[in-house]
Design a protein around this motif. Structure first.
Motif, short mmCIF file in Angstrom:
data_model
loop_
_atom_site.label_atom_id
_atom_site.label_comp_id
_atom_site.label_asym_id
_atom_site.label_seq_id
_atom_site.Cartn_x
_atom_site.Cartn_y
_atom_site.Cartn_z
N VAL A 32 0.82 -1.20 0.00
CA VAL A 32 0.00 0.00 0.00
C VAL A 32 0.86 1.25 0.00
CG1 VAL A 32 -1.72 1.30 1.31
CG2 VAL A 32 -1.91 -1.16 1.15
N SER A 33 1.92 1.24 0.81
CA SER A 33 2.67 2.46 0.98
C SER A 33 3.52 2.81 -0.23
CB SER A 33 3.59 2.36 2.21
OG SER A 33 4.53 1.32 2.06
N CYS A 34 3.84 1.83 -1.07
CA CYS A 34 4.65 2.12 -2.24
C CYS A 34 3.86 2.83 -3.32
CB CYS A 34 5.26 0.82 -2.83
SG CYS A 34 6.59 0.16 -1.84
N GLY A 35 2.53 2.76 -3.27
CA GLY A 35 1.71 3.44 -4.25
C GLY A 35 1.25 4.77 -3.68
N SER A 36 0.40 5.48 -4.45
CA SER A 36 -0.14 6.72 -3.93
C SER A 36 -1.18 6.41 -2.87
CB SER A 36 -0.77 7.53 -5.07
OG SER A 36 -1.79 6.78 -5.69
N SER A 37 -1.43 7.37 -1.98
CA SER A 37 -2.40 7.12 -0.93
C SER A 37 -3.79 7.00 -1.50
CB SER A 37 -2.36 8.28 0.09
OG SER A 37 -2.70 9.49 -0.55
N ASP A 38 -4.62 6.19 -0.88
CA ASP A 38 -5.97 5.93 -1.35
C ASP A 38 -6.90 7.01 -0.80
OD1 ASP A 38 -8.38 4.95 -2.13
OD2 ASP A 38 -8.05 2.91 -1.35
N SER A 39 -7.55 7.74 -1.73
CA SER A 39 -8.43 8.82 -1.30
C SER A 39 -9.76 8.31 -0.77
CB SER A 39 -8.70 9.76 -2.47
OG SER A 39 -9.43 9.09 -3.49
N GLY A 40 -10.08 7.03 -1.04
CA GLY A 40 -11.35 6.48 -0.56
C GLY A 40 -12.51 6.69 -1.51
N ASP A 41 -12.29 7.50 -2.57
CA ASP A 41 -13.39 7.74 -3.51
C ASP A 41 -13.19 7.00 -4.82
OD1 ASP A 41 -11.33 9.12 -4.65
OD2 ASP A 41 -12.31 11.09 -4.62
N GLY A 42 -12.20 6.11 -4.87
CA GLY A 42 -11.98 5.30 -6.06
C GLY A 42 -11.22 5.98 -7.17
N THR A 43 -10.61 7.14 -6.89
CA THR A 43 -9.92 7.87 -7.94
C THR A 43 -8.40 7.76 -7.86
OG1 THR A 43 -9.93 9.90 -6.62
CG2 THR A 43 -11.80 9.55 -8.12
N SER A 44 -7.87 7.25 -6.76
CA SER A 44 -6.43 7.15 -6.61
C SER A 44 -6.09 5.97 -5.72
CB SER A 44 -5.87 8.44 -6.01
OG SER A 44 -6.37 8.64 -4.69
N GLY A 45 -4.79 5.70 -5.64
CA GLY A 45 -4.34 4.57 -4.83
C GLY A 45 -4.48 3.26 -5.57
N PRO A 46 -4.08 2.17 -4.94
CA PRO A 46 -4.15 0.86 -5.60
C PRO A 46 -5.58 0.40 -5.84
CG PRO A 46 -3.62 0.60 -3.28
CD PRO A 46 -3.57 2.07 -3.56
#
Length: 398
Positions: A32-46
């Motif tokens: 998780v930490s190697c990617g971008s942080s997850d915004s929780g709205d489905g637009t970023s992160g893994p």
């Protein structure tokens, strides 16, 4: 990929490297930490995907098939090529040990971890146990190998392979129409599918116009001596016997048929037997043998087959009907994800799957469309320990 042992036991292990609880926690954090942080709205992160696989717990477990490793390798390649619009796929597999309790716990873990879809599953318990829970959470599942009828009938679950009862019917139809057999018999291991097979038998009889001469759907799962059933089949004048169980049973059945002087009885088998190792194990027997293949045999010629076999060779994974299903489930999912605009959430993935256009791939006899069933198999004949396609065409119920 994160690989988790049956959550009921509380044991976890990393899929690669050291199999310790601490190692797994570290892998989860790093993924998780190697990617971008997850915004929780489905637009970023893994993009979190998961699967429930019966890796252990019975003689029919899917662990040895490398289904989970095949899906993981496919997603690793996608990630290496840039992921889905720059977002990496984070893939987790939970072993349910083939039990309803294990399946229920596995589903709750994966949904709790935020997966947006389930991909590459193969479980004897998950579809029936979790279909309601998936609907409540707007989760769609693409099974690599649907092991029960509920994987076909559930609106939010679709399997890539033909259902086992469908394959059962097609093999008996093949025996009737292509081999001109009128006295066919069935010996089936007692599993959760036994009743579905039993209910499918009258459809076969209506289609072929011939009654099955002998049927037994209650053979104990770990039984190794089939002589009592074989003697009944011999007494019934069976021209063929369909062994509906795991491929590991087939060599024992063939040996016992030969011992009973049943060398002229055709041995029909399900797709698990359409495998290089099984073919070699059966090479010494003179019994005529045919096996269904849920997907195109590896010696068929197409660009899709070359792509699949090259991929498997690159990752040192076995070529089989099981891994074809795994490969296709991952490929279909990536194709759908790449076609999406906007947030990627459980709800939007389910909507994309519902609205998708059929995806054609020459590894399967039916274009993939979520909610539709695959109803085509190929059939091979065993020749000198090698399965050879009877023809290059797909065999269907129509």
């Amino acid at each position: 990929m994160t690989h988790v042992k049956n959550p009921v036991s509380g044991k976890r292990r990393a899929y690669r490297g050291t199999t310790t609880a601490a190692g797994t926690a570290l892998v989860l954090f790093a993924a998780v930490s190697c990617g971008s942080s997850d915004s929780g709205d489905g637009t970023s992160g893994p993009i979190k995907l998961g699967a429930i696989v019966s890796l252990g717990g019975s003689s029919h477990a899917f662990g040895p098939t490398k289904i989970d490793k095949t899906v993981d390798a496919y997603f690793e390649d996608v990630n290496a090529a840039g992921g889905i619009d720059g977002r990496k796929i984070e893939y987790s597999v939970v072993d349910d040990s083939g039990t309803p309790n294990g399946a229920a716990q596995a589903a709750r873990k994966l949904v709790g971890d935020g997966v947006v879809a389930l991909v590459g599953g193969a479980s004897y318990a998950s579809c029936a146990t979790n279909e309601g829970y998936y609907k409540q959470n707007d989760i769609s599942a693409i099974e690599a190998i649907g092991a029960t009828e509920r994987c076909v009938t559930s609106s939010n679950i679709t399997q890539v392979n033909p259902s086992p009862p469908t394959e059962f019917k097609l093999m008996l139809k093949f025996g009737s129409e292509e081999l001109n057999l009128t006295r066919q018999c069935v010996i089936k291991t007692a599993t959760s599918l036994s009743e579905a097979f039993r209910k499918a038998a009258p459809e076969v009889e209506a289609k072929t116009g011939d009654k099955l001469a002998f049927q037994d759907y209650s053979v104990p799962e770990n039984q190794t001596d089939y002589t009592p059933d074989l003697l009944k089949a011999k007494s019934a004048g069976c021209q063929s016997i369909l062994i509906a169980g795991g491929p590991q049973q087939t060599p024992a059945v063939a040996q016992q048929m030969q011992t009973q002087g049943m060398d002229d009885v055709v041995l029909l088998q399900m797709s698990g037997s359409y495998d290089t190792a099984v073919g070699k194990a059966l090479a010494k027997f003179k019994i005529p043998m045919y096996a269904g293949s849920s997907f195109a045999p590896s010696d068929t010629s197409s660009q899709d087959m070359r792509d699949y076999t090259d991929f498997m060779a690159e990752h040192d994974l076995p070529v089989s009907s099981f891994t074809e299903g795994a490969y296709l489930s991952a490929k279909y999912t990536v194709d759908v994800l790449k076609g999406m605009d906007g947030p990627i959430t459980a709800e939007t993935v389910s909507k994309a799957l519902s609205d998708m256009s059929p995806i054609k791939n020459d590894l399967a006899g039916t274009p993939f469309e979520f909610g539709a069933s695959n109803d085509a198999i190929m059939v091979g004949k065993l020749e000198n320990g090698v399965w050879k396609p009877v023809s290059g065409t797909w065999f269907t119920w129509k």
